[in-house]
Write a protein that holds these residues in place. Structure first.
Motif, short mmCIF file in Angstrom:
data_model
loop_
_atom_site.label_atom_id
_atom_site.label_comp_id
_atom_site.label_asym_id
_atom_site.label_seq_id
_atom_site.Cartn_x
_atom_site.Cartn_y
_atom_site.Cartn_z
N ALA A 44 0.83 -1.21 0.00
CA ALA A 44 0.00 0.00 0.00
C ALA A 44 0.86 1.25 0.00
O ALA A 44 0.56 2.23 -0.72
CB ALA A 44 -0.93 -0.01 1.21
N PHE A 45 1.92 1.26 0.78
CA PHE A 45 2.79 2.44 0.86
C PHE A 45 3.49 2.70 -0.47
O PHE A 45 3.58 3.85 -0.93
CB PHE A 45 3.83 2.24 1.97
CG PHE A 45 4.80 3.39 2.10
CD1 PHE A 45 4.39 4.57 2.68
CD2 PHE A 45 6.09 3.27 1.62
CE1 PHE A 45 5.29 5.63 2.80
CE2 PHE A 45 6.98 4.32 1.72
CZ PHE A 45 6.58 5.51 2.31
N VAL A 46 3.98 1.65 -1.12
CA VAL A 46 4.62 1.81 -2.42
C VAL A 46 3.64 2.36 -3.43
O VAL A 46 3.98 3.22 -4.26
CB VAL A 46 5.20 0.45 -2.91
CG1 VAL A 46 5.67 0.55 -4.36
CG2 VAL A 46 6.34 0.02 -2.01
N GLY A 47 2.39 1.92 -3.37
CA GLY A 47 1.37 2.41 -4.29
C GLY A 47 1.14 3.90 -4.18
O GLY A 47 0.88 4.58 -5.17
N VAL A 48 1.22 4.43 -2.96
CA VAL A 48 1.03 5.87 -2.75
C VAL A 48 2.08 6.66 -3.52
O VAL A 48 1.79 7.74 -4.06
CB VAL A 48 1.10 6.19 -1.24
CG1 VAL A 48 1.13 7.69 -1.00
CG2 VAL A 48 -0.09 5.57 -0.53
N ALA A 99 4.55 -4.17 -6.27
CA ALA A 99 3.57 -3.17 -5.85
C ALA A 99 3.66 -1.90 -6.68
O ALA A 99 2.65 -1.22 -6.90
CB ALA A 99 3.76 -2.84 -4.37
N TRP A 100 4.85 -1.56 -7.15
CA TRP A 100 5.01 -0.36 -7.96
C TRP A 100 4.14 -0.42 -9.21
O TRP A 100 3.43 0.52 -9.55
CB TRP A 100 6.48 -0.17 -8.34
CG TRP A 100 6.74 1.08 -9.12
CD1 TRP A 100 6.60 1.28 -10.46
CD2 TRP A 100 7.13 2.35 -8.56
NE1 TRP A 100 6.90 2.58 -10.80
CE2 TRP A 100 7.22 3.25 -9.66
CE3 TRP A 100 7.42 2.79 -7.28
CZ2 TRP A 100 7.61 4.59 -9.48
CZ3 TRP A 100 7.80 4.11 -7.11
CH2 TRP A 100 7.87 4.99 -8.19
N PHE A 101 4.18 -1.55 -9.90
CA PHE A 101 3.43 -1.67 -11.15
C PHE A 101 1.97 -2.05 -10.91
O PHE A 101 1.08 -1.54 -11.59
CB PHE A 101 4.12 -2.70 -12.06
CG PHE A 101 5.49 -2.30 -12.48
CD1 PHE A 101 5.68 -1.28 -13.40
CD2 PHE A 101 6.61 -2.92 -11.95
CE1 PHE A 101 6.95 -0.89 -13.80
CE2 PHE A 101 7.90 -2.54 -12.33
CZ PHE A 101 8.06 -1.52 -13.25
N GLN A 102 1.72 -2.94 -9.95
CA GLN A 102 0.35 -3.40 -9.73
C GLN A 102 -0.56 -2.27 -9.28
O GLN A 102 -1.71 -2.15 -9.72
CB GLN A 102 0.35 -4.53 -8.69
CG GLN A 102 -0.98 -5.22 -8.49
CD GLN A 102 -1.89 -4.51 -7.51
OE1 GLN A 102 -1.40 -3.88 -6.56
NE2 GLN A 102 -3.18 -4.58 -7.74
N SER A 103 -0.05 -1.40 -8.42
CA SER A 103 -0.89 -0.31 -7.89
C SER A 103 -1.23 0.72 -8.95
O SER A 103 -2.26 1.40 -8.85
CB SER A 103 -0.17 0.37 -6.73
OG SER A 103 1.04 0.98 -7.17
N SER A 104 -0.40 0.85 -9.98
CA SER A 104 -0.61 1.88 -11.01
C SER A 104 -1.60 1.46 -12.08
O SER A 104 -2.17 2.31 -12.76
CB SER A 104 0.73 2.23 -11.67
OG SER A 104 1.69 2.64 -10.71
N LEU A 105 -1.80 0.16 -12.24
CA LEU A 105 -2.62 -0.32 -13.35
C LEU A 105 -4.08 0.14 -13.28
O LEU A 105 -4.61 0.65 -14.28
CB LEU A 105 -2.55 -1.85 -13.42
CG LEU A 105 -3.32 -2.53 -14.55
CD1 LEU A 105 -2.87 -2.01 -15.90
CD2 LEU A 105 -3.16 -4.05 -14.47
N ALA A 326 -3.88 7.57 -5.24
CA ALA A 326 -2.88 7.43 -4.19
C ALA A 326 -3.37 8.03 -2.87
O ALA A 326 -3.16 7.45 -1.80
CB ALA A 326 -1.58 8.12 -4.62
N VAL A 327 -4.04 9.18 -2.95
CA VAL A 327 -4.52 9.84 -1.74
C VAL A 327 -5.69 9.10 -1.12
O VAL A 327 -5.75 8.89 0.10
CB VAL A 327 -4.92 11.31 -2.04
CG1 VAL A 327 -5.62 11.94 -0.84
CG2 VAL A 327 -3.68 12.12 -2.42
N THR A 328 -6.65 8.68 -1.95
CA THR A 328 -7.88 8.08 -1.42
C THR A 328 -7.71 6.60 -1.11
O THR A 328 -7.76 6.18 0.05
CB THR A 328 -9.03 8.28 -2.42
OG1 THR A 328 -8.66 7.78 -3.71
CG2 THR A 328 -9.37 9.75 -2.56
N GLY A 333 -6.62 4.15 2.68
CA GLY A 333 -6.60 2.76 3.13
C GLY A 333 -5.65 2.52 4.28
O GLY A 333 -6.00 1.84 5.26
N ILE A 334 -4.46 3.10 4.19
CA ILE A 334 -3.49 2.95 5.28
C ILE A 334 -4.02 3.57 6.57
O ILE A 334 -3.97 2.97 7.64
CB ILE A 334 -2.14 3.59 4.88
CG1 ILE A 334 -1.52 2.83 3.70
CG2 ILE A 334 -1.18 3.61 6.06
CD1 ILE A 334 -0.30 3.50 3.11
#
Length: 382
Positions: A44-48, A99-105, A326-328, A333-334
């Motif tokens: 989750a943090f990497v996704g932000v 997480a870098w790529f998965q969160s951006s998709l 990223a914010v929402t 979520g965090i």
């Protein structure tokens, strides 16, 4: 619309075979609950961080189809590295990459879908509903397979479904913009100057904090009230199934009454659910509130990305969408998990829901304020 709908169906089918079962996968590999929590929090943090960076890159290069294709392939490829990583340090390293790529998709897909929908004449909710449908079907069906054969195959299944998903990316329409190229600093300046967008992100952060906390601690709510925990699956299925037709209605209602009003309605439905859970202790009433949850989520997710798109300039569409996500979904979520955990530990799960009610009731009022502010301010970054 059929092509974009098919893409969403396959993309969320990919997610359905992995995301609900990642904790069970790592548990079967011998990781402790605290370690699993650390790994998923790291995702989750990497996704932000990753989502706005990838959005800036997409708006800079204007190669959306190429980036989506790479994300669809690189994400599962990096996920397969988990099979070669047993040490905790190696798991962390692979997690950073995955997480870098998965969160951006998802957020980059939303930015592309909204833009395609605007040029092709369809609403985002009309294609997003297929993602809700496939996620519900996939998570339900694959659960039986994993229960019989174990959870070792989650990343492999994810990779196999990436193949048709990547193939359909090439069929997506190409969207062009004739606006002049702007620098990264101009992109960031566009965001900082847009007070309406920043306020909207803050209100949506409050909403997602509440939604995440509710989803995370609903099993503890069942336990606190002595409900049959086998009904948890029924609760999740009720919310997921009602989302499908509600995504279609979100598009209709958003056009008729306005997107900010529908967002206020979504927050109000969440608030009503949380108030009911605070006031009652009946399992069937609890299951019924899941219908409110599904309707609210469809209203929220169905129109929020279109509202964000309306605030962005022609060269900052993906930047706005990924930063908003990223914010929402990320920070919200965090915060929801951290703050919700503290409240549950101090006062119990039932008390948590009165706090969530107040958050969402406030959000509903603030969404109407977003409408007023949006009517006053010119759209920036055009």
């Amino acid at each position: 619309m059929r092509i974009v709908s098919s893409y969403y169906f396959l993309m969320y089918l990919m997610s359905s075979v992995l995301l609900p079962y990642t904790s069970l996968h790592f548990h079967d590999r011998g990781f402790s609950p605290s370690t699993i929590g650390y790994i998923l929090s790291l995702w989750a943090f990497v996704g932000v961080i990753a989502q706005p960076v990838m959005g800036l890159l997409n708006d800079r290069l204007q190669r959306t189809k190429v980036l989506l294709f790479l994300l669809v392939l690189i994400t599962p490829a990096s996920g397969l590295l988990f099979y070669t990583s047993n040490a905790f340090g190696a798991i962390v390293a692979v997690s950073l990459l995955f997480a870098w790529f998965q969160s951006s998709l998802p957020s980059m897909s939303d930015a592309a879908a909204v833009q395609i929908g605007r040029t092709q004449g369809f609403a985002f909710g009309n294609v997003r509903l297929w993602g809700a449908l496939s996620y519900a079907i996939g998570a339900f069906a694959v659960g039986f397979y994993y229960e019989k054969h174990g959870y070792d195959h989650v990343f492999l299944m994810y990779a196999l479904l990436a193949i048709p998903t990547a193939a359909i990316v090439f069929l997506l329409p190409v969207t062009h913009t004739n606006s002049a190229r702007i620098s990264v600093f101009q992109q960031l300046g566009d965001v900082v100057r847009n007070r309406t967008f920043l306020f909207f992100c803050l209100v949506s952060f409050m909403t997602m904090l509440a939604v995440t906390a509710s989803a995370t601690f609903l099993p503890l709510y069942f336990d606190e009230h002595g409900f049959d925990k086998r009904l948890l699956g029924t609760a999740i299925a009720l919310a997921a199934l009602i989302e499908v037709p509600m995504f279609w209605w979100a598009a209709k209602l958003g056009n008729k009454f306005g997107k900010s009003l529908l967002l206020a309605a979504a927050a109000s439905l969440y608030a009503l659910k949380y108030l009911i859970l605070f006031l009652t202790s009946n399992v069937y009433m609890t299951l019924a509130t899941q219908l409110l949850d599904g309707i609210a989520f469809a209203f929220f997710a169905g129109v929020a990305v279109e509202f964000v798109d309306s605030l962005a300039g022609a060269r900052t569409k993906a930047t706005y969408q990924t930063l908003y996500a990223a914010v929402t979904w990320g920070l919200g979520g965090i915060a929801g998990n951290l703050i919700g955990g503290q409240i549950v530990e101090l006062r119990g799960v039932t008390f948590l829901y009165i706090v969530l009610f107040l958050l969402c009731a406030s959000s509903a009022l603030f969404y109407t304020r977003v409408k007023q502010e949006h009517s006053k301010l010119p759209k920036v970054g055009a």
